[in-house]
Every structure is written in C-alpha cells, then in structure tokens.
Design an enzyme around this catalytic site. Structure first.
Site, PDB file in Angstrom:
ATOM      1  N   ILE A 241       0.901  -1.155   0.000  1.00  0.00           N
ATOM      2  CA  ILE A 241       0.000   0.000   0.000  1.00  0.00           C
ATOM      3  C   ILE A 241       0.936   1.200   0.000  1.00  0.00           C
ATOM      4  O   ILE A 241       1.527   1.526   1.026  1.00  0.00           O
ATOM      5  CB  ILE A 241      -0.921   0.015   1.234  1.00  0.00           C
ATOM      6  CG1 ILE A 241      -1.810  -1.234   1.251  1.00  0.00           C
ATOM      7  CG2 ILE A 241      -1.791   1.281   1.231  1.00  0.00           C
ATOM      8  CD1 ILE A 241      -2.688  -1.343   2.484  1.00  0.00           C
ATOM      9  N   PRO A 242       1.144   1.835  -1.156  1.00  0.00           N
ATOM     10  CA  PRO A 242       2.308   2.708  -1.344  1.00  0.00           C
ATOM     11  C   PRO A 242       2.199   4.089  -0.705  1.00  0.00           C
ATOM     12  O   PRO A 242       2.089   5.115  -1.398  1.00  0.00           O
ATOM     13  CB  PRO A 242       2.410   2.796  -2.870  1.00  0.00           C
ATOM     14  CG  PRO A 242       1.000   2.658  -3.334  1.00  0.00           C
ATOM     15  CD  PRO A 242       0.341   1.697  -2.387  1.00  0.00           C
ATOM     16  N   CYS A 243       2.273   4.126   0.615  1.00  0.00           N
ATOM     17  CA  CYS A 243       2.222   5.413   1.305  1.00  0.00           C
ATOM     18  C   CYS A 243       3.441   6.275   0.968  1.00  0.00           C
ATOM     19  O   CYS A 243       3.397   7.502   1.133  1.00  0.00           O
ATOM     20  CB  CYS A 243       2.095   5.207   2.812  1.00  0.00           C
ATOM     21  SG  CYS A 243       3.269   4.042   3.509  1.00  0.00           S
ATOM     22  N   HIS A 244       4.517   5.648   0.478  1.00  0.00           N
ATOM     23  CA  HIS A 244       5.696   6.437   0.101  1.00  0.00           C
ATOM     24  C   HIS A 244       5.419   7.326  -1.106  1.00  0.00           C
ATOM     25  O   HIS A 244       6.175   8.256  -1.373  1.00  0.00           O
ATOM     26  CB  HIS A 244       6.877   5.507  -0.194  1.00  0.00           C
ATOM     27  CG  HIS A 244       6.641   4.514  -1.284  1.00  0.00           C
ATOM     28  ND1 HIS A 244       5.915   3.351  -1.099  1.00  0.00           N
ATOM     29  CD2 HIS A 244       7.010   4.514  -2.598  1.00  0.00           C
ATOM     30  CE1 HIS A 244       5.877   2.666  -2.215  1.00  0.00           C
ATOM     31  NE2 HIS A 244       6.514   3.358  -3.143  1.00  0.00           N
ATOM     32  N   ARG A 245       4.313   7.083  -1.833  1.00  0.00           N
ATOM     33  CA  ARG A 245       3.972   7.896  -3.006  1.00  0.00           C
ATOM     34  C   ARG A 245       3.118   9.105  -2.653  1.00  0.00           C
ATOM     35  O   ARG A 245       2.716   9.845  -3.553  1.00  0.00           O
ATOM     36  CB  ARG A 245       3.253   7.032  -4.048  1.00  0.00           C
ATOM     37  CG  ARG A 245       4.113   5.905  -4.585  1.00  0.00           C
ATOM     38  CD  ARG A 245       3.374   5.028  -5.572  1.00  0.00           C
ATOM     39  NE  ARG A 245       4.118   3.801  -5.822  1.00  0.00           N
ATOM     40  CZ  ARG A 245       3.588   2.688  -6.302  1.00  0.00           C
ATOM     41  NH1 ARG A 245       2.296   2.648  -6.604  1.00  0.00           N
ATOM     42  NH2 ARG A 245       4.324   1.611  -6.492  1.00  0.00           N
TER      43      ARG A 245
END
Length: 283
Positions: A241-245
């Site tokens: 779940i790409p919270c880094h984006r």
C-alpha cells in the site's frame, strides 16, 4: 529477497547520506571511494538494484526529486481509477488482491485473529512480514528503526491478536511482495476511514506520486487533509500500500513511518525502474 538485495540497500542507504552531505554532485569515483568500494563494484551494485547509472540515480536521490515527481509524475486519483492505471502500474498488480477485514477486527484490537510473522531480507533492508489467513496484514522495515521497534510497532496495532512466528508460511507472500512472482493477497485491518485512504493509495501507479489533499478529495473528504496524513502514516502494509507515493502539495516528502531514507530509496527505485522500462514499452 536475497542477501545481495539486503546488501545493495545498505549501499544505497550509505549513498543517500553521502549525497546529502556533499555540496555538489559526486562523480562515480568519488562516491564509490567514500563508501570504500571500487568504482566498478559500485557501478555493478547500482545496476543490479535499479538498472540505471549511479549518476542518474544520484539525481533521483536528490532532495528536490519529490518536486520533480510532482511536476512530471503527478497522478490524479480520479483519472487513475477511471483508466485502471493501478492494473499496470507495478509488476505484481495483476496478481494483487485485497480484502478489508470487518471493522470489528480493528475495534477489538485483533481479538480472535491468528497473525503469523517472519523476518525477510528485502530490497530496502530487513523487513517484518505479518499475515492472517487472508493475506499480508503488516509489512514494516527495520533499517532505520531497528528490529525491536518494528516488531513492537506492528504487534501494537492489534494487541489482542495471537502472534505466531512462522517464517515458512509467510515466505511465499514475501517473495510475491518483492517481485518474486506468485499471488499476492492483502488483508486490510483498520478503521473504515483508514481503509478508504489505503484503497486510494493502491490506485497510485509505480513511479508516480500524489498528494495528501488529492487523496482527501478522492475519498470525498476534501477538508480532511490532516486526517488523511495520519491515516497514510498508520498504513501497516508499507510498500504494497504505497504510502511512500504520498507527498505534500508543496513538494515536500512529508514524513515516513519507517524513516525518510527508506521513502526516498523507494521513490528513487520506482522512478528509475519506470524510466528503464519506458523505451521498451514504447517500442
């Protein structure tokens, strides 16, 4: 998740520190020397990890890379969802499925859940993988926080659950999580608002970014930017779940639960991989 991948991430982590400390861009030879490596070895490590030159990768690791991403790779979530960008945004998306656990599982602190866990080597250092029978429910990185803090963080999300060390059972999921093939299933355990935010994040394609305010608008809560930021930070399944984006509207990186060096390395790796793939896809 090989030992080489873990070693490569540590090299990248050290490179980030050297690049940030330098007043001007470093040559391949200078950067390799600062890390005690030959230029040829350093070049091989970079190529194995992201497939682009160290010079190009330095540009991805630069502190203003987030602003460039917002200019060039900004994703409007409404459009992404409409055209199905998430389906081709990353190699494993076609094999990724997720299911939200009933709200009661979160409200009860995970009572009645059996969560199996194991440590694996990942492209971003040591990773802790946790899974229910439905799929991965927790993925944390220990490179910046340490193994004990990472374990305490994830087990603290569901204090009433039963935790069982079982590296063998999580290994297939871990391989799929880091590009090793196979089916990848996620089990989302959170409050309803958090799950809405996490589902929005899943529509941001690899190599692209969005903003907290964009997410807030996409889930129908445009004034809840601060709450969205909190939900992004509480995402228990990092990377997948790409919270880094998710970035600040100003172009700032914002925070990252597992350390900003990890976030920057993730963004840089994805941007480099996208660039490397573009000539092939255009052909």
């Amino acid at each position: 998740m090989t030992q080489d991948q873990a070693y490569h991430y540590q090299v990248i982590r050290r490179a980030i520190a050297e690049i940030d400390a330098a007043e001007t861009p470093l040559s391949l030879e200078a950067l390799a020397a600062r890390m005690g490596m030959s230029a040829a070895h350093f070049q091989r490590v970079f190529s194995a990890w992201v497939g682009v030159s160290p010079k190009r990768y330095q540009q991805y690791l630069a502190l203003d890379h987030a602003r460039r991403l917002l200019r060039e790779r900004f994703t409007t979530l409404e459009t992404a969802q409409a055209v199905g960008l998430s389906g081709g945004g990353r190699p494993h998306d076609l094999f990724l499925s997720w299911e939200a656990m009933p709200p009661g599982a979160y409200a009860s602190g995970g009572a009645g859940l059996c969560i199996r866990w194991g440590w694996v080597d990942s492209p971003f250092g040591k990773a802790l993988v946790m899974a229910t029978g439905r799929g991965i429910c927790g993925l944390g990185f220990a490179a910046e926080t340490g193994e004990a803090a990472t374990m305490a963080d994830l087990t603290g999300r569901w204090p009433a659950a039963e935790f069982v060390e079982d590296a063998d059972s999580v290994a297939p999921l871990a391989r799929a999580a880091f590009g090793g093939g196979g089916e990848l299933r996620l089990s989302l355990i959170g409050a309803p608002f958090q799950i809405k935010v996490w589902e929005a994040l899943l529509s941001v394609p690899s190599g692209h970014v969005t903003t907290y305010s964009e997410i807030a608008g996409a889930i129908g809560a445009p004034r809840a930017v601060r709450a969205v930021g909190t939900a992004v930070g509480r995402n228990p399944i990092s990377w997948l779940i790409p919270c880094h984006r998710a970035l600040r509207k100003s172009g700032g990186l914002g925070g990252y639960h597992w350390g900003l060096p990890v976030k920057r390395a993730m963004l840089a790796q994805e941007a480099a991989a996208l660039e490397a793939a573009e000539p092939e896809s255009a052909a």
